[in-house]
Structures are given as structure tokens and as C-alpha cells.
Design a protein around this motif. Structure first.
Motif, PDB file in Angstrom:
ATOM      1  N   VAL A   1       0.823  -1.211   0.000  1.00  9.13           N
ATOM      2  CA  VAL A   1       0.000   0.000   0.000  1.00  9.13           C
ATOM      3  C   VAL A   1       0.854   1.257   0.000  1.00  9.13           C
ATOM      4  O   VAL A   1       1.972   1.248   0.491  1.00  9.13           O
ATOM      5  N   GLY A   2       0.304   2.326  -0.538  1.00  2.92           N
ATOM      6  CA  GLY A   2       0.884   3.652  -0.350  1.00  2.92           C
ATOM      7  C   GLY A   2       1.455   4.266  -1.599  1.00  2.92           C
ATOM      8  O   GLY A   2       1.549   5.478  -1.708  1.00  2.92           O
ATOM      9  N   GLU A   3       1.856   3.462  -2.547  1.00  9.13           N
ATOM     10  CA  GLU A   3       2.476   3.968  -3.770  1.00  9.13           C
ATOM     11  C   GLU A   3       2.489   2.810  -4.758  1.00  9.13           C
ATOM     12  O   GLU A   3       2.324   1.653  -4.366  1.00  9.13           O
ATOM     13  N   PRO A   4       2.712   3.142  -6.026  1.00  8.38           N
ATOM     14  CA  PRO A   4       2.799   2.057  -7.001  1.00  8.38           C
ATOM     15  C   PRO A   4       3.958   1.125  -6.640  1.00  8.38           C
ATOM     16  O   PRO A   4       5.019   1.588  -6.220  1.00  8.38           O
ATOM     17  N   ILE A   5       3.730  -0.171  -6.743  1.00 15.11           N
ATOM     18  CA  ILE A   5       4.827  -1.119  -6.510  1.00 15.11           C
ATOM     19  C   ILE A   5       5.353  -1.553  -7.873  1.00 15.11           C
ATOM     20  O   ILE A   5       4.591  -2.035  -8.723  1.00 15.11           O
TER      21      ILE A   5
ATOM     22  N   VAL B   1      -1.676  -8.795  -2.234  1.00 18.12           N
ATOM     23  CA  VAL B   1      -2.749  -7.848  -2.511  1.00 18.12           C
ATOM     24  C   VAL B   1      -2.147  -6.447  -2.584  1.00 18.12           C
ATOM     25  O   VAL B   1      -1.667  -5.902  -1.596  1.00 18.12           O
ATOM     26  N   ASP B   2      -2.090  -5.910  -3.794  1.00 17.38           N
ATOM     27  CA  ASP B   2      -1.616  -4.537  -4.009  1.00 17.38           C
ATOM     28  C   ASP B   2      -2.857  -3.658  -3.902  1.00 17.38           C
ATOM     29  O   ASP B   2      -3.710  -3.671  -4.778  1.00 17.38           O
ATOM     30  N   THR B   3      -2.945  -2.922  -2.805  1.00 18.67           N
ATOM     31  CA  THR B   3      -4.192  -2.231  -2.466  1.00 18.67           C
ATOM     32  C   THR B   3      -4.091  -0.751  -2.776  1.00 18.67           C
ATOM     33  O   THR B   3      -3.300  -0.027  -2.182  1.00 18.67           O
ATOM     34  N   TRP B   4      -4.894  -0.297  -3.723  1.00 20.70           N
ATOM     35  CA  TRP B   4      -4.910   1.128  -4.031  1.00 20.70           C
ATOM     36  C   TRP B   4      -6.045   1.810  -3.261  1.00 20.70           C
ATOM     37  O   TRP B   4      -7.194   1.358  -3.314  1.00 20.70           O
ATOM     38  N   TRP B   5      -5.684   2.884  -2.574  1.00 22.44           N
ATOM     39  CA  TRP B   5      -6.693   3.708  -1.907  1.00 22.44           C
ATOM     40  C   TRP B   5      -6.046   4.999  -1.445  1.00 22.44           C
ATOM     41  O   TRP B   5      -4.890   5.269  -1.767  1.00 22.44           O
ATOM     42  N   GLN B   6      -6.788   5.814  -0.713  1.00 19.21           N
ATOM     43  CA  GLN B   6      -6.323   7.138  -0.302  1.00 19.21           C
ATOM     44  C   GLN B   6      -6.932   7.504   1.054  1.00 19.21           C
ATOM     45  O   GLN B   6      -7.957   6.930   1.439  1.00 19.21           O
ATOM     46  N   THR B   7      -6.356   8.498   1.711  1.00 19.80           N
ATOM     47  CA  THR B   7      -6.935   9.018   2.952  1.00 19.80           C
ATOM     48  C   THR B   7      -8.413   9.325   2.723  1.00 19.80           C
ATOM     49  O   THR B   7      -9.269   9.031   3.558  1.00 19.80           O
ATOM     50  N   GLU B   8      -8.709   9.886   1.571  1.00 19.06           N
ATOM     51  CA  GLU B   8     -10.069  10.302   1.247  1.00 19.06           C
ATOM     52  C   GLU B   8     -11.034   9.134   1.089  1.00 19.06           C
ATOM     53  O   GLU B   8     -12.236   9.300   1.264  1.00 19.06           O
TER      54      GLU B   8
ATOM     55  N   GLY C   1      -6.984  12.381  -8.234  1.00 16.82           N
ATOM     56  CA  GLY C   1      -5.649  12.986  -8.313  1.00 16.82           C
ATOM     57  C   GLY C   1      -4.613  12.024  -8.879  1.00 16.82           C
ATOM     58  O   GLY C   1      -3.466  12.385  -9.074  1.00 16.82           O
ATOM     59  N   ASP C   2      -5.014  10.784  -9.140  1.00 20.98           N
ATOM     60  CA  ASP C   2      -4.098   9.789  -9.694  1.00 20.98           C
ATOM     61  C   ASP C   2      -4.363   9.577 -11.184  1.00 20.98           C
ATOM     62  O   ASP C   2      -5.487   9.772 -11.662  1.00 20.98           O
ATOM     63  N   GLY C   3      -3.324   9.145 -11.863  1.00 19.82           N
ATOM     64  CA  GLY C   3      -3.471   8.669 -13.223  1.00 19.82           C
ATOM     65  C   GLY C   3      -3.476   7.147 -13.197  1.00 19.82           C
ATOM     66  O   GLY C   3      -2.949   6.537 -12.267  1.00 19.82           O
TER      67      GLY C   3
ATOM     68  N   GLY D   1       0.456   6.930 -10.755  1.00 17.10           N
ATOM     69  CA  GLY D   1       0.976   7.967  -9.851  1.00 17.10           C
ATOM     70  C   GLY D   1       0.151   9.241  -9.950  1.00 17.10           C
ATOM     71  O   GLY D   1      -0.772   9.354 -10.761  1.00 17.10           O
ATOM     72  N   ARG D   2       0.510  10.212  -9.131  1.00 12.66           N
ATOM     73  CA  ARG D   2      -0.282  11.437  -9.047  1.00 12.66           C
ATOM     74  C   ARG D   2      -0.153  12.250 -10.334  1.00 12.66           C
ATOM     75  O   ARG D   2       0.917  12.322 -10.933  1.00 12.66           O
ATOM     76  N   VAL D   3      -1.247  12.853 -10.708  1.00  8.96           N
ATOM     77  CA  VAL D   3      -1.206  13.751 -11.858  1.00  8.96           C
ATOM     78  C   VAL D   3      -1.313  15.201 -11.402  1.00  8.96           C
ATOM     79  O   VAL D   3      -1.367  16.119 -12.210  1.00  8.96           O
TER      80      VAL D   3
ATOM     81  N   ILE E   1       3.359  14.855  -4.235  1.00  5.06           N
ATOM     82  CA  ILE E   1       4.368  13.834  -4.488  1.00  5.06           C
ATOM     83  C   ILE E   1       4.290  12.797  -3.378  1.00  5.06           C
ATOM     84  O   ILE E   1       3.723  13.039  -2.315  1.00  5.06           O
ATOM     85  N   ASN E   2       4.814  11.634  -3.672  1.00  2.00           N
ATOM     86  CA  ASN E   2       4.674  10.507  -2.769  1.00  2.00           C
ATOM     87  C   ASN E   2       6.083  10.039  -2.407  1.00  2.00           C
ATOM     88  O   ASN E   2       6.751   9.360  -3.166  1.00  2.00           O
ATOM     89  N   VAL E   3       6.535  10.445  -1.234  1.00  2.00           N
ATOM     90  CA  VAL E   3       7.905  10.188  -0.805  1.00  2.00           C
ATOM     91  C   VAL E   3       7.878   9.050   0.208  1.00  2.00           C
ATOM     92  O   VAL E   3       7.332   9.204   1.294  1.00  2.00           O
TER      93      VAL E   3
ATOM     94  N   HIS F   1       4.691   8.444   1.737  1.00  2.00           N
ATOM     95  CA  HIS F   1       4.084   9.569   2.456  1.00  2.00           C
ATOM     96  C   HIS F   1       3.722  10.675   1.488  1.00  2.00           C
ATOM     97  O   HIS F   1       4.533  11.106   0.678  1.00  2.00           O
ATOM     98  N   ARG F   2       2.502  11.142   1.635  1.00  5.46           N
ATOM     99  CA  ARG F   2       2.008  12.172   0.738  1.00  5.46           C
ATOM    100  C   ARG F   2       2.510  13.540   1.145  1.00  5.46           C
ATOM    101  O   ARG F   2       2.452  13.904   2.304  1.00  5.46           O
ATOM    102  N   MET F   3       2.979  14.285   0.181  1.00  6.12           N
ATOM    103  CA  MET F   3       3.568  15.585   0.478  1.00  6.12           C
ATOM    104  C   MET F   3       3.119  16.555  -0.608  1.00  6.12           C
ATOM    105  O   MET F   3       3.213  16.241  -1.790  1.00  6.12           O
TER     106      MET F   3
END
Ligand code: WTA
Length: 644
Positions: A383-387, A407-414, A496-498, A511-513, A517-519, A522-524
Motif C-alpha cells: 500500500v501507499g504507492e505504485p509497486i 494484494v496490491d491495495t490502491w486507496w487514499q486518505t479520502e 488525483g491519480d493517473g 501515480g499522481r497527476v 508527491i509521494n515520498v 508519504h504524501r507531500m
């Protein structure tokens, strides 16, 4: 792309799956055709004081209103605690593993219930009431979960601020939601080092008049200042309290928590989640995505300061009566085998981590993994970023011995919980793809004009209709909620993702469009780092972009224009790096700072970030059209003086 590498569900996994491929199909069909019926049934997975009769009432247009289960009444802490007491009161609810490998602790559901009730009583005694906001700034200790659940118990809205954030970041979050109480600890521990949480809090609280009480958990025993009348030791506040506390009846749409997250512009926004829909989503996704079975040892390595910790360390697993492992430490300390040492020690069955950790551990080869027994592992999550496929395959082959589905889980705080992910017994995996949406989730791709795209293609990722775990608003700023998520492509939730959808209908998050940025997972917001930089007396202007980074996924690349007359020196560069760490926190540490006498701007003064991203990525061949720049020569200068 590894589009065609499909790892089918193994027969032995399909056979015992909680959800089989056929069942998944049926769930998807029902959730799409009749969401009310489907979610009315799924709502029964949590405990209600009054069951809901109205299920879905949502609109993505106009004022945007999202309500689920709106006449239901419940308390989230009851689903996580009370209802388990009769059946699994003596089962371990939280297994805590300390930073120091010789420390751990077990807290049963009965003990957790008691600790939550005592703190909840103490909070009520200090005047905390339903709807009040309470800030939690904690290390990864059991008290962090107790604090969350105690807030839920009394109907207070918790707002957790990650323990790695600076006093300034803490203060601005407390101010935005006018928290009345802060719950913190003397110090945290991470990788053998101490984090001065109470000292940071004291610094922050100088600017936070809304806080009238601070509860401080004793963790390291380090010396801290205590302000009489305001600060209370946890034990002093709680020990003498009754072990029972009546849960506050909450409407399904009453807020459960706020969590600040970065966007493309301005200050972090307070993502608001409410009680009923969030709890249903947390329980539904935790059980189905991780194929969770009663009695299993489940470990999510996130921090409770991030949404992953909220949903998949605390609310989801506890709602499902799981044993959730809470880890205070880091993957690299005392050595790079720590994750696997903990897996062996506690016989972890389900393991959920971030690609950045996998990539960092890959560097050391298989040795530190193979040294430890991982035969207990059954399911691996990401989780958290593209693997990237290489990291995926290493995780699969080396960590999981090719036995465990990933399980590669895509999601967001939202989104409150997972939206796109394989169900491990139902969906074959492709390394690097989050695969298929969960039942009831309707992702789609649109082009920049908002036109829906069909078939195998790439575009902006939107979600067409609501799901129970969706955020309801930006705290205190519903207009910003509408603006941020529903105005780019009216009537659709914009992530916000592509993403790319392949010929099998599998989803690949690219990734984000936007300017997020995702460091290291962690979202920044680039705007946050820029405003920290320009707050320094020597900086006239700054532009921040993400750059590719082998381990962290993305690094932070800053272009800085100094005030006229200030010398660009290495000492100043170091000073600016330290400055950003102090202003925001270590997660915002710039990886590269380039002195920029000028920035590429259009004639109307807009910075062309596309060009800055390309230079940071060292892709200076195809910079595209620079003829609209006010001064095209700045680009040559920036290319010549690229850092790294
Ligand atoms: C990214 C974390 C690709 C994405 C749960 C998203 C991912 C942002 C994945 C949200 C994944 C998260 N594959 N990208 N499996 N999971 N992301 O709010 O860009 O901290 O928009 O929530 O992380 O980050 P957040």
C-alpha cells in the motif's frame, strides 16, 4: 510492462477462499445493481444501537452530499470492543512489539476495553464532550489505539498528527480544527533513537489557545516539563477511573475522525470521516481483501499517524475481532531482518507493508529474509504507492516463497479504505497492478476534458459513484471539498491519480497527476515544501517537484532562487535542508536543492512545472515547447546546473 505476467489464484487458495471468483462476481453484480440491498446486508457486520433503514443517499453534483446509513445509531468503540467481550474477551486484541526487540506486550480485548473506558471517563471528567476535537500526537504504543477508541467512546473527533511532524505542523493542525485536548507521550522510540514528542507539543501549544488539557503517556520515562493545571500524566488521570464507560450514541453521519492530508495547493486539508459508513468499509475491506480468518495474527506496519494505521491497524482489524500487531520500530533496526524476525517471533499470517520498505530491504539481498522462518505467512499486502514489478516479484518470491498471494491495495486518505485490490482467493495477480475494483467501487478513466474513455487505455482516475467509506467533507470547508474533488470532472470523484486499464480490465495506477508527491509512501504537497522554503530569510522563490528515487519512489527536488546579494553556498544548502525539516518534519527533507537564478515562467507568471519535473528527472531531451516562456534561456541554465 508486465501486462501478460498473470499469476493465477492457486487451487489450494481458491478452495479455502473466503470469497471465491464466482462469489466475487455475484457481489460485484449485486453491489452495482442494488447498492441499498447489498450495503444494508454488509452493514450488519458492525454493531448498531439502532439499525439503519435508509442506506445510500449520495450526490456528486451541486453541493455534493454523501450520506450512508443516515438514520443508524452506533458507537465505533462498541464494534471494536464490547461486542467481542463475550466471545473473545481473553483473546489478544493488540500485540505490541517494541522498537527494542526484547520488548513486547499483549493486550486482550477485555483489557483494551477497560483501558479505553478509563481514559474515556477521564476525558469526560475534563469536559470533553461529543463533537469536540481531540488531537493525538503519539508514538506507536498501545496508548495510541486506546486514545483513538476513547475518543470514539465519548463521541470526540480525533485528529491524529504523525509523530514525525514538527511543532509548527502540529500547531497548524490543532488550530485548524480547534482541538480542546491533546494526547501525547513523553517521548517516542524509533530505530534506537528518541523522539521528543512532549517537548515538540509544548512548543506547538504556545500557539494553540484552544487546548485546555494535555494527557501524557509515560513511555520512555524521559524528563519532560509538565504545566500545572494543563498537563496530566496518563496514569494519574486514568488509574482511579471506573472500568466501565457508557458509549456515546452517535448518528452514522456524526464525525469519527479528521486526518490532515496534503493536496496540490495550500495547507493540508482536514479529511473528515464519519462513523457508520467508515466502520462498515473498514470491516468489509479488512476481512475480504486480507481473507482474514478468526484467530489469525495480522500485521500492518504503518503508523497510526497515517490513514493506513487508522483503518488497518485499529478500526478494521478490531471490528473484525482480529489480533492486530502494532510495531513501534523500523524495518532497518537493529538490522534489515527485523520485519522477518518479528514475523517469525509472532507467527504472523497476514503482513501488510509499503513498497518503499520492500525496495529498501531488497538491496540487502535474500540473506536477512531467509534467515527467519516465514512459514506462518499466508497473505502479503502492499500500500501507499505504485509497486514496481521488480519489487513485487521479490516480495512474492523471496518473502512469500511463491506461496502467498500479494494484494496490491490502491486507496487514499479520502477513500477511507481500499478501493482497488485483488481478493486473494478470487483474482489472479499481475505484478505492478492493483488489479480489479472491490464490489461497489466504480472506477473510470477520463481524458483531460472529462470525456469517459473506454477499453484498454490510460487517463485520469475517477470514481463514478459513492461507497460507504468515502470522506464526507473537508473539515470546516465544504467548498474546498467540492472544489478539490468534484470540480475538475463534474459529477465524478477525482482521485488525483493517473491510471491505465489493460485489455483484461486490470488497473495500473501510474501515480499522481497533480502537484502531490509521494515520498516513501508519504504524501507531500509541493506547495507545503515551497512555503517552508520561502519562509527562510535568504529565499526569494522556490519551486518543488518530485524526482524518481530508487528506494523512496519519489524524492523531493527543490529549485531555489535566493534574495539578491545572498551567496549560494554549500553551508546555505545544508541550512535550508535543516530548515525544511524543522518547519515540516523529517519526511519533507529535500533530496536535492538546485540554485535557480530564474524559474521557467509563462508570460503570465505561471511556473511551468512540467519543465522542472523533466530537468529533475534528467529527461532533458524532450522538454517540449518552451517558446511560451517569458525567458527561455533560464531553461538552459537550469539544465547546466542540474544537481545529482
Ligand atoms: C498512492 C494511502 C499505487 C496514490 C493509503 C494515492 C498508491 C495516494 C497505492 C494516497 C497503490 C496508494 N498503488 N499508488 N497500491 N496506494 N497509492 O492518502 O497516489 O496517504 O492517491 O493514502 O497514494 O495516499 P494516502
Amino acid at each position: 510492462m508486465a501486462d501478460d505476467l498473470m499469476i493465477a489464484v492457486k487451487p489450494e487458495i481458491a478452495e479455502h477462499a473466503r470469497v471465491t471468483a464466482a462469489q466475487r462476481e455475484a457481489m460485484v453484480a449485486e453491489a452495482t445493481a442494488d447498492p441499498d440491498a447489498f450495503w444494508a446486508k454488509e452493514a450488519q457486520r458492525i454493531a448498531w444501537m439502532q439499525a439503519p433503514s435508509i442506506i445510500k443517499n449520495t450526490s456528486f453534483t451541486g453541493d455534493v452530499s454523501i450520506k450512508w446509513f443516515e438514520d443508524g445509531v452506533l458507537n465505533a468503540s462498541v464494534s471494536c470492543l464490547d461486542r467481542h467481550l463475550a466471545t473473545r474477551g481473553d483473546q489478544v486484541a493488540i500485540l505490541w512489539e517494541g522498537d527494542d526487540p526484547s520488548t513486547d506486550a499483549k493486550v486482550t480485548y477485555r483489557q483494551l476495553h477497560e483501558r479505553v473506558c478509563k481514559l474515556a471517563n477521564a476525558m469526560r471528567g475534563m469536559g470533553v464532550a461529543k463533537g469536540d476535537r481531540v488531537c493525538i500526537y503519539m508514538p506507536m504504543i498501545v496508548e495510541a489505539a486506546v486514545a483513538m477508541l476513547a475518543c470514539a467512546r465519548v463521541g470526540a473527533v480525533h485528529s491524529i498528527v504523525f509523530g514525525g511532524f514538527s511543532p509548527d505542523s502540529l500547531a497548524s493542525r490543532i488550530q485548524d480544527s480547534e482541538c480542546v485536548m491533546l494526547i501525547t507521550a513523553d517521548e517516542g522510540r524509533r530505530g534506537g533513537r528518541k523522539v521528543p514528542l512532549k517537548a515538540n507539543a509544548d512548543e506547538a501549544l504556545k500557539a494553540c489557545p484552544s487546548i485546555s488539557n494535555v494527557i501524557v503517556a509515560k513511555n520512555t520515562g524521559g524528563a519532560v516539563a509538565m504545566q500545572a493545571g494543563r498537563d496530566h500524566w496518563w496514569a494519574d488521570a486514568c488509574d482511579a477511573q471506573p472500568a466501565e464507560c457508557a458509549p456515546e450514541p452517535m448518528n452514522a453521519e456524526d464525525p469519527l475522525f479528521i486526518l490532515y492530508t496534503s493536496g496540490s495547493t495550500g495547507k493540508p486539508k482536514g479529511v473528515l470521516h464519519t462513523t457508520g459508513g467508515y466502520m462498515v468499509w473498514a470491516s468489509f475491506t479488512h476481512e475480504n481483501v486480507f481473507d482474514y480468518r478468526p484467530g489469525e495474527m495480522y500485521w500492518c506496519t504503518a503508523d497510526v499517524g497515517w490513514v493506513t494505521g487508522h483503518t488497518y491497524i485499529v478500526y478494521g482489524p478490531l471490528a473484525n475481532g482480529a489480533t492486530t500487531l502494532m510495531f513501534e520500530g523500523v524495518p532497518s533496526w537493529p538490522d534489515n531482518g527485523r520485519f522477518w524476525q518479528v514475523v517469525a517471533k509472532h507467527k504472523v499470517n497476514i503482513f501488510y507493508t509499503a513498497p518503499t520498505a520492500i525496495r529498501a530491504l531488497m538491496r540487502d539481498g535474500e540473506g536477512p529474509v531467509k534467515k527467519h522462518d516465514r512459514s506462518s505467512l499466508r497473505i502479503l499486502g502492499s500500500v501507499g504507492e505504485p509497486i514496481n514489478p521488480e519489487a513485487w516479484l521479490w516480495y512474492y518470491r523471496v518473502v512469500g516463497d511463491e506461496r502467498c498471494p500479494i494484494v496490491d491495495t490502491w486507496w487514499q486518505t479520502e477513500t477511507g479504505g481500499i478501493l482497488i485490490s485483488p481478493l486473494p482467493g478470487a483474482v489472479g495477480q499481475k505484478p505492478g497492478s492493483a488489479t480489479l475494483p472491490l464490489p461497489g467501487v466504480l472506477p473510470a478513466l477520463v481524458d483531460n476534458e472529462g470525456t469517459l474513455l473506454e477499453g484498454a487505455t490510460e487517463g485520469n482516475l475517477v470514481i463514478l459513484d459513492s461507497w460507504p467509506g468515502q470522506m464526507r467533507t473537508v473539515y470546516g470547508d465544504h467548498e474546498r471539498f467540492i472544489q478539490t474533488y468534484f470540480s475538475t470532472f463534474p459529477g465524478k470523484y477525482f482521485t488525483g491519480d493517473g491510471a491505465r486499464r489493460d485489455a483484461d480490465g486490470y488497473w495500473w495506477i501510474t501515480g499522481r497527476v497533480d502537484d502531490v508527491i509521494n515520498v516513501a509512501g508519504h504524501r507531500m504537497g509541493t506547495a507545503e515544501v515551497e512555503s517552508a522554503l520561502v519562509a527562510h530569510a535568504s529565499v526569494a522563490e522556490a519551486a518543488v517537484v518530485g524526482m524518481p528515487h530508487d528506494i523512496k519512489g519519489q524524492g523531493i527536488y527543490a529549485y531555489v532562487t535566493l534574495i539578491a546579494g545572498v551567496e549560494p553556498t554549500d553551508a546555505l544548502r545544508k541550512e535550508l535542508v535543516a530548515w525544511v525539516r524543522k518547519e515540516i518534519g523529517p519526511i519533507a527533507t529535500p533530496d536535492a536543492i538546485q540554485w535557480a537564478p530564474g524559474l521557467p515562467k509563462t508570460r503570465s507568471g505561471k511556473i511551468m512545472r512540467r519543465i522542472l519535473r523533466k530537468i529533475a528527472a534528467n529527461e532533458t531531451e524532450g522538454l517540449g515547447d518552451t517558446s511560451t516562456l517569458a525567458d527561455p534561456s533560464v531553461v538552459t541554465d537550469l539544465i547546466d546546473n542540474r544537481v545529482g
